[in-house]
Motif scaffolding. Sequence first.
Motif, PDB file in Angstrom:
ATOM      1  N   HIS A   1       0.809  -1.221   0.000  1.00  0.00           N
ATOM      2  CA  HIS A   1       0.000   0.000   0.000  1.00  0.00           C
ATOM      3  C   HIS A   1       0.843   1.273   0.000  1.00  0.00           C
ATOM      4  O   HIS A   1       0.421   2.307  -0.503  1.00  0.00           O
ATOM      5  CB  HIS A   1      -0.945  -0.002   1.199  1.00  0.00           C
ATOM      6  CG  HIS A   1      -1.874  -1.182   1.222  1.00  0.00           C
ATOM      7  ND1 HIS A   1      -2.780  -1.432   0.216  1.00  0.00           N
ATOM      8  CD2 HIS A   1      -2.015  -2.198   2.117  1.00  0.00           C
ATOM      9  CE1 HIS A   1      -3.450  -2.544   0.500  1.00  0.00           C
ATOM     10  NE2 HIS A   1      -2.992  -3.026   1.646  1.00  0.00           N
ATOM     11  N   ASP A   2       2.040   1.204   0.591  1.00  0.00           N
ATOM     12  CA  ASP A   2       2.888   2.390   0.699  1.00  0.00           C
ATOM     13  C   ASP A   2       4.141   2.221  -0.151  1.00  0.00           C
ATOM     14  O   ASP A   2       4.545   1.110  -0.474  1.00  0.00           O
ATOM     15  CB  ASP A   2       3.293   2.607   2.164  1.00  0.00           C
ATOM     16  CG  ASP A   2       2.086   2.763   3.077  1.00  0.00           C
ATOM     17  OD1 ASP A   2       1.163   3.492   2.692  1.00  0.00           O
ATOM     18  OD2 ASP A   2       2.082   2.142   4.152  1.00  0.00           O
ATOM     19  N   LYS A   3       4.770   3.342  -0.479  1.00  0.00           N
ATOM     20  CA  LYS A   3       6.011   3.296  -1.259  1.00  0.00           C
ATOM     21  C   LYS A   3       7.192   3.020  -0.326  1.00  0.00           C
ATOM     22  O   LYS A   3       8.034   3.886  -0.049  1.00  0.00           O
ATOM     23  CB  LYS A   3       6.203   4.596  -2.040  1.00  0.00           C
ATOM     24  CG  LYS A   3       5.156   4.815  -3.127  1.00  0.00           C
ATOM     25  CD  LYS A   3       5.618   5.795  -4.187  1.00  0.00           C
ATOM     26  CE  LYS A   3       6.525   5.118  -5.178  1.00  0.00           C
ATOM     27  NZ  LYS A   3       6.817   5.946  -6.381  1.00  0.00           N
TER      28      LYS A   3
ATOM     29  N   HIS B   1      12.153  -4.224 -11.481  1.00  0.00           N
ATOM     30  CA  HIS B   1      11.250  -5.174 -10.818  1.00  0.00           C
ATOM     31  C   HIS B   1      10.764  -4.714  -9.448  1.00  0.00           C
ATOM     32  O   HIS B   1       9.913  -5.360  -8.853  1.00  0.00           O
ATOM     33  CB  HIS B   1      11.928  -6.537 -10.686  1.00  0.00           C
ATOM     34  CG  HIS B   1      12.190  -7.210 -12.006  1.00  0.00           C
ATOM     35  ND1 HIS B   1      13.358  -7.033 -12.708  1.00  0.00           N
ATOM     36  CD2 HIS B   1      11.416  -8.018 -12.748  1.00  0.00           C
ATOM     37  CE1 HIS B   1      13.305  -7.723 -13.831  1.00  0.00           C
ATOM     38  NE2 HIS B   1      12.139  -8.322 -13.889  1.00  0.00           N
ATOM     39  N   THR B   2      11.301  -3.616  -8.944  1.00  0.00           N
ATOM     40  CA  THR B   2      10.905  -3.161  -7.612  1.00  0.00           C
ATOM     41  C   THR B   2       9.540  -2.487  -7.642  1.00  0.00           C
ATOM     42  O   THR B   2       9.278  -1.622  -8.467  1.00  0.00           O
ATOM     43  CB  THR B   2      11.961  -2.192  -7.042  1.00  0.00           C
ATOM     44  OG1 THR B   2      13.190  -2.904  -6.848  1.00  0.00           O
ATOM     45  CG2 THR B   2      11.505  -1.614  -5.712  1.00  0.00           C
ATOM     46  N   ARG B   3       8.693  -2.937  -6.712  1.00  0.00           N
ATOM     47  CA  ARG B   3       7.365  -2.346  -6.528  1.00  0.00           C
ATOM     48  C   ARG B   3       7.170  -2.102  -5.032  1.00  0.00           C
ATOM     49  O   ARG B   3       7.994  -2.517  -4.214  1.00  0.00           O
ATOM     50  CB  ARG B   3       6.267  -3.296  -7.050  1.00  0.00           C
ATOM     51  CG  ARG B   3       6.407  -3.671  -8.527  1.00  0.00           C
ATOM     52  CD  ARG B   3       6.140  -2.496  -9.458  1.00  0.00           C
ATOM     53  NE  ARG B   3       6.194  -2.884 -10.868  1.00  0.00           N
ATOM     54  CZ  ARG B   3       7.287  -2.862 -11.622  1.00  0.00           C
ATOM     55  NH1 ARG B   3       8.457  -2.486 -11.090  1.00  0.00           N
ATOM     56  NH2 ARG B   3       7.250  -3.220 -12.897  1.00  0.00           N
ATOM     57  N   ASN B   4       6.072  -1.488  -4.657  1.00  0.00           N
ATOM     58  CA  ASN B   4       5.780  -1.261  -3.238  1.00  0.00           C
ATOM     59  C   ASN B   4       5.894  -2.570  -2.463  1.00  0.00           C
ATOM     60  O   ASN B   4       5.346  -3.600  -2.872  1.00  0.00           O
ATOM     61  CB  ASN B   4       4.373  -0.706  -3.051  1.00  0.00           C
ATOM     62  CG  ASN B   4       4.211   0.688  -3.630  1.00  0.00           C
ATOM     63  OD1 ASN B   4       5.135   1.250  -4.192  1.00  0.00           O
ATOM     64  ND2 ASN B   4       3.017   1.246  -3.490  1.00  0.00           N
ATOM     65  N   GLY B   5       6.583  -2.522  -1.333  1.00  0.00           N
ATOM     66  CA  GLY B   5       6.687  -3.694  -0.464  1.00  0.00           C
ATOM     67  C   GLY B   5       7.750  -4.685  -0.860  1.00  0.00           C
ATOM     68  O   GLY B   5       7.890  -5.737  -0.221  1.00  0.00           O
TER      69      GLY B   5
ATOM     70  N   TYR C   1      18.036   6.238  -7.476  1.00  0.00           N
ATOM     71  CA  TYR C   1      16.850   6.113  -8.330  1.00  0.00           C
ATOM     72  C   TYR C   1      15.581   5.937  -7.498  1.00  0.00           C
ATOM     73  O   TYR C   1      14.574   6.628  -7.726  1.00  0.00           O
ATOM     74  CB  TYR C   1      17.007   4.927  -9.284  1.00  0.00           C
ATOM     75  CG  TYR C   1      15.768   4.650 -10.107  1.00  0.00           C
ATOM     76  CD1 TYR C   1      15.524   5.345 -11.288  1.00  0.00           C
ATOM     77  CD2 TYR C   1      14.827   3.715  -9.685  1.00  0.00           C
ATOM     78  CE1 TYR C   1      14.378   5.110 -12.038  1.00  0.00           C
ATOM     79  CE2 TYR C   1      13.675   3.472 -10.423  1.00  0.00           C
ATOM     80  CZ  TYR C   1      13.456   4.175 -11.598  1.00  0.00           C
ATOM     81  OH  TYR C   1      12.310   3.944 -12.321  1.00  0.00           O
ATOM     82  N   LEU C   2      15.607   5.010  -6.535  1.00  0.00           N
ATOM     83  CA  LEU C   2      14.389   4.719  -5.772  1.00  0.00           C
ATOM     84  C   LEU C   2      13.979   5.889  -4.887  1.00  0.00           C
ATOM     85  O   LEU C   2      12.784   6.166  -4.727  1.00  0.00           O
ATOM     86  CB  LEU C   2      14.577   3.445  -4.945  1.00  0.00           C
ATOM     87  CG  LEU C   2      14.703   2.147  -5.754  1.00  0.00           C
ATOM     88  CD1 LEU C   2      14.905   0.951  -4.813  1.00  0.00           C
ATOM     89  CD2 LEU C   2      13.478   1.913  -6.635  1.00  0.00           C
ATOM     90  N   ILE C   3      14.948   6.583  -4.326  1.00  0.00           N
ATOM     91  CA  ILE C   3      14.624   7.772  -3.533  1.00  0.00           C
ATOM     92  C   ILE C   3      13.967   8.829  -4.421  1.00  0.00           C
ATOM     93  O   ILE C   3      12.986   9.472  -4.033  1.00  0.00           O
ATOM     94  CB  ILE C   3      15.885   8.317  -2.840  1.00  0.00           C
ATOM     95  CG1 ILE C   3      16.306   7.368  -1.709  1.00  0.00           C
ATOM     96  CG2 ILE C   3      15.637   9.723  -2.283  1.00  0.00           C
ATOM     97  CD1 ILE C   3      17.659   7.681  -1.119  1.00  0.00           C
ATOM     98  N   ALA C   4      14.484   8.987  -5.623  1.00  0.00           N
ATOM     99  CA  ALA C   4      13.891   9.955  -6.563  1.00  0.00           C
ATOM    100  C   ALA C   4      12.471   9.568  -6.946  1.00  0.00           C
ATOM    101  O   ALA C   4      11.645  10.434  -7.272  1.00  0.00           O
ATOM    102  CB  ALA C   4      14.758  10.058  -7.819  1.00  0.00           C
ATOM    103  N   GLN C   5      12.167   8.265  -6.882  1.00  0.00           N
ATOM    104  CA  GLN C   5      10.819   7.776  -7.180  1.00  0.00           C
ATOM    105  C   GLN C   5       9.886   7.852  -5.965  1.00  0.00           C
ATOM    106  O   GLN C   5       8.728   7.450  -6.045  1.00  0.00           O
ATOM    107  CB  GLN C   5      10.878   6.334  -7.681  1.00  0.00           C
ATOM    108  CG  GLN C   5      11.656   6.138  -8.978  1.00  0.00           C
ATOM    109  CD  GLN C   5      11.079   6.949 -10.117  1.00  0.00           C
ATOM    110  OE1 GLN C   5       9.895   6.881 -10.404  1.00  0.00           O
ATOM    111  NE2 GLN C   5      11.935   7.738 -10.766  1.00  0.00           N
ATOM    112  N   GLY C   6      10.412   8.322  -4.841  1.00  0.00           N
ATOM    113  CA  GLY C   6       9.581   8.507  -3.656  1.00  0.00           C
ATOM    114  C   GLY C   6       9.539   7.332  -2.705  1.00  0.00           C
ATOM    115  O   GLY C   6       8.735   7.310  -1.768  1.00  0.00           O
TER     116      GLY C   6
END
Length: 205
Positions: A24-26, A165-169, A194-199
């Motif tokens: 549910h969360d990033k 391939h990374t998604r929430n959780g 990259y992931l920090i920039a994606q929130g």
Amino acid sequence: MYLVKSPLLLKWYYPSLVWNKSRHDKVVYLTFDDGPIPVVTEFVLNTLKSFNCKATFFCIGDNVSKHPQIFERLKIEGHAIGNHTFNHLKGWKTDDSTYLENFKKCQEYTQSHLFRPPYGRIKKSQVKKLKAIDPQLNVIMWDVLSGDFDIGLTPEKCYRNVINHTRNGAIIVFHDSLKAFERLQYALPAVLKYLIAQGYQFNIL
């Protein structure tokens, strides 16, 4: 042969194991296997600190016994600790009693309710017996494998494996090992950026 994304069939066959967390969360969960060792684990810790991120380290007991100061640093800096057996045993090729004793030997150092089977290979009978020893134990698998251990993989492909391939959780696997270091040095800071920039935020297990 390995799969970057864990297949649904495996998750169905081992429903009691933890493959990912809330979607549910990033939030994602970085994990590192096989340390602690000099240079590589220290690079990981310095990189995580520079991005203000926390992670979970699944430690080999033999490495903890050899490098106690690095192990203490993991804990002091707020990272989570997991058991990865004392000698990196492959569950499919190890009898249950030997496997459990090796887990317990590592547990003397890690004192954790988190366990990841080396190679992701564990028998259902071993899962049952481990949970009999520690009813609070969470057997942690993953749903994104970076492939950093693969010496035939380019550092760029290792990075792409994670971000594609990374998604929430997601529970993401890297290795703080000498074998992985060439790819890890490139991929880890690039993935964090990259992931920090994606929130995304990074939690411990």
